[in-house]
Motif scaffolding. Structure first.
Motif, PDB file in Angstrom:
ATOM      1  N   GLY A 188       0.810  -1.203   0.000  1.00 12.27           N
ATOM      2  CA  GLY A 188       0.000   0.000   0.000  1.00 12.27           C
ATOM      3  C   GLY A 188       0.844   1.253   0.000  1.00 12.27           C
ATOM      4  O   GLY A 188       1.926   1.304   0.583  1.00 12.27           O
TER       5      GLY A 188
ATOM      6  N   ARG B 175      -5.424   5.106   0.806  1.00 15.26           N
ATOM      7  CA  ARG B 175      -4.471   4.028   0.544  1.00 15.26           C
ATOM      8  C   ARG B 175      -4.739   3.405  -0.821  1.00 15.26           C
ATOM      9  O   ARG B 175      -5.848   2.961  -1.099  1.00 15.26           O
ATOM     10  N   TYR B 176      -3.699   3.380  -1.652  1.00 20.43           N
ATOM     11  CA  TYR B 176      -3.760   2.727  -2.958  1.00 20.43           C
ATOM     12  C   TYR B 176      -2.752   1.587  -2.979  1.00 20.43           C
ATOM     13  O   TYR B 176      -1.658   1.715  -2.425  1.00 20.43           O
ATOM     14  N   TYR B 177      -3.098   0.504  -3.619  1.00 21.64           N
ATOM     15  CA  TYR B 177      -2.154  -0.611  -3.743  1.00 21.64           C
ATOM     16  C   TYR B 177      -1.189  -0.296  -4.883  1.00 21.64           C
ATOM     17  O   TYR B 177      -1.605  -0.010  -6.010  1.00 21.64           O
TER      18      TYR B 177
ATOM     19  N   LYS C 160      -3.402   0.612  -8.095  1.00 28.46           N
ATOM     20  CA  LYS C 160      -4.791   0.189  -8.281  1.00 28.46           C
ATOM     21  C   LYS C 160      -5.719   1.290  -7.801  1.00 28.46           C
ATOM     22  O   LYS C 160      -5.632   1.736  -6.659  1.00 28.46           O
TER      23      LYS C 160
ATOM     24  N   ASN D 297     -11.158  -0.499  -9.675  1.00 29.51           N
ATOM     25  CA  ASN D 297     -10.864  -1.747 -10.386  1.00 29.51           C
ATOM     26  C   ASN D 297      -9.879  -1.550 -11.526  1.00 29.51           C
ATOM     27  O   ASN D 297      -9.697  -2.442 -12.354  1.00 29.51           O
TER      28      ASN D 297
ATOM     29  N   GLU E 172      -5.981  -0.375 -13.120  1.00 32.93           N
ATOM     30  CA  GLU E 172      -4.547  -0.195 -12.901  1.00 32.93           C
ATOM     31  C   GLU E 172      -4.137   1.078 -13.639  1.00 32.93           C
ATOM     32  O   GLU E 172      -4.261   1.157 -14.863  1.00 32.93           O
TER      33      GLU E 172
ATOM     34  N   TYR F  13      -9.325   3.767   3.459  1.00 35.54           N
ATOM     35  CA  TYR F  13      -8.667   2.450   3.465  1.00 35.54           C
ATOM     36  C   TYR F  13      -9.476   1.396   2.711  1.00 35.54           C
ATOM     37  O   TYR F  13      -9.426   0.216   3.037  1.00 35.54           O
TER      38      TYR F  13
ATOM     39  N   SER G  85      -9.099  -0.183   0.133  1.00 39.04           N
ATOM     40  CA  SER G  85      -8.381  -1.314  -0.455  1.00 39.04           C
ATOM     41  C   SER G  85      -8.174  -2.442   0.551  1.00 39.04           C
ATOM     42  O   SER G  85      -7.853  -3.575   0.172  1.00 39.04           O
TER      43      SER G  85
ATOM     44  N   LYS H 155     -13.665  -3.035   4.216  1.00 37.71           N
ATOM     45  CA  LYS H 155     -14.977  -3.013   3.565  1.00 37.71           C
ATOM     46  C   LYS H 155     -16.051  -2.924   4.640  1.00 37.71           C
ATOM     47  O   LYS H 155     -15.999  -3.646   5.634  1.00 37.71           O
TER      48      LYS H 155
ATOM     49  N   ASN I  99      -7.659  -9.104   3.801  1.00 40.51           N
ATOM     50  CA  ASN I  99      -7.991  -9.749   2.536  1.00 40.51           C
ATOM     51  C   ASN I  99      -9.343 -10.448   2.666  1.00 40.51           C
ATOM     52  O   ASN I  99      -9.480 -11.431   3.393  1.00 40.51           O
TER      53      ASN I  99
END
Length: 381
Positions: free
Chosen positions: A30, A55-57, A70, A73, A75, A116, A118, A121, A141
């Motif tokens: 992240g 936060r981005y992956y 990411k 959805n 890239e 957050y 990513s 949820k 995850n």
């Protein structure tokens, strides 16, 4: 006039830019941006703006000065010079708030999911009698094979546990990519063992304990609360909005409690699993199939469990809460429901009696319990 094939070939122009080179160094963690900046597709066409504090992956740092991240959805590419791997999101949960209401939690959940999303949820398992959302949070995850389920504020007057739990959720999100627990990165732990948390199982009851029936919007529920209270101070209310104790409403040992009419505590209701709050818990447990469940209650600094286990011994070493073996007799509690399904569980009673616990106890509760969930999750790696 006719056109030859040779003339056709020379007049056709490319309509899109070619994809840019995205080779480079793998990152796979992240990251955040230092300020709001543009994000581009693989043809370096601007697609959207990415925000500071979210936060981005990050997949990789490319050789062309961009990083592949990411966004939703997609890239997309962002200039590498704007990427930082230290969390720069603003702190959200206000622990100085003495009550920390359902409304506070609702606002904070929205902010936390934005920052957050990513790794966090927020879902709704149902609605209370007074139409408040019964939220549950998945941290880590979502496809992880192992799951730790956590519940707080089943009993209305125990709302300090919601504040503590919301702070823990934020802490784990902030430290997801940078912090370790006993040598293991948070990201490693929570990528493999997710947390599913219901931070306020009984929002109507919490509202009654904090503000009295005046904040219950449904007129019939509100009028009935005054009738069934029996002169009890609403601050010590444990039940839901129609005087049913959620932690007596399960089928295992149903109606074994002392209370035979609706009131502030221990009335089981007319039938098992009759309440929306109970149904919501059951639906989440059946959906996520947890390996272990931690129930937070108040008060007394004790812990209830069916038998001494590796889990209970570890929790004792962390909290030094007094062991109480709950025994085989059922009383319609959530723990009874779990025991009947062979789901390992332990109930931690935070703070000193009576509940609602004095706000001055918050710091000790937080310090004692802040690592409990990451420790339990680590057990299942």
């Amino acid at each position: 006039t006719t056109t030859t094939k040779a003339e056709e070939t020379t007049t056709v122009q490319p309509t899109t830019k070619p994809d840019v080179d995205t080779t480079g160094k793998n990152v796979k963690k992240g990251g955040y941006v230092k300020k709001n900046v543009s994000a581009y597709n693989l043809k370096l066409e601007e697609v959207t703006e990415v925000e500071k504090g979210v936060r981005y992956y990050v997949y990789k740092e490319c050789n062309n000065g961009y990083s592949l991240i990411k966004v939703g959805n997609q890239e997309l590419l962002v200039e590498t010079k704007y990427i930082t791997y230290k969390c720069n999101a603003k702190k959200i949960v206000n622990t100085s708030d003495k009550k920390y209401s359902y409304s506070d939690m609702k606002v904070d959940l929205k902010k936390l999911e934005k920052a957050y999303g990513s790794i966090l949820k927020v879902d709704i398992a149902g609605k209370s009698l007074d139409k408040r959302n019964l939220y549950y949070v998945t941290l880590g995850n979502a496809k992880a094979k192992k799951t730790v389920y956590v519940e707080t504020s089943v009993h209305a007057r125990e709302y300090m546990n919601t504040k503590f739990m919301m702070k823990v959720i934020e802490d784990y999100c902030r430290g997801y990519d940078t912090k370790k627990y006993k040598g293991k990165k948070y990201s490693t732990i929570f990528n493999n063992v997710k947390l599913v948390i219901m931070p306020m199982v009984n929002p109507d009851g919490v509202t009654i304990s904090q503000y009295g029936p005046k904040k219950i919007r449904n007129a019939k529920l509100r009028e009935n609360l005054y009738k069934i209270a029996g002169g009890v101070d609403f601050k010590i209310w444990k039940a839901n909005a129609r005087g049913i104790d959620i932690n007596r409403n399960y089928a295992e040992g149903f109606d074994r409690g002392d209370a035979k009419i609706p009131g502030h505590k221990q009335y089981a209701g007319k039938t098992p699993i009759s309440e929306p709050e109970t149904k919501a818990q059951v639906s989440v447990v059946e959906k996520v199939k947890p390996d272990v469940v931690i129930c937070y209650h108040q008060a007394g600094e004790v812990m209830y469990h069916l038998n001494h286990t590796k889990l209970s011994n570890m929790l004792y070493s962390m909290t030094h809460y007094t062991h109480i073996i709950s025994g085989q007799t059922h009383y319609g509690t959530f723990s009874d429901y779990l025991d009947a399904r062979n789901i390992l569980n332990c109930t931690l009673e935070t703070g000193l009696t009576p509940a609602p616990v004095k706000n001055s106890m918050y710091k000790k509760i937080y310090k004692t319990n802040k690592d409990v969930l990451v420790s339990v999750a680590k057990m299942y790696l």
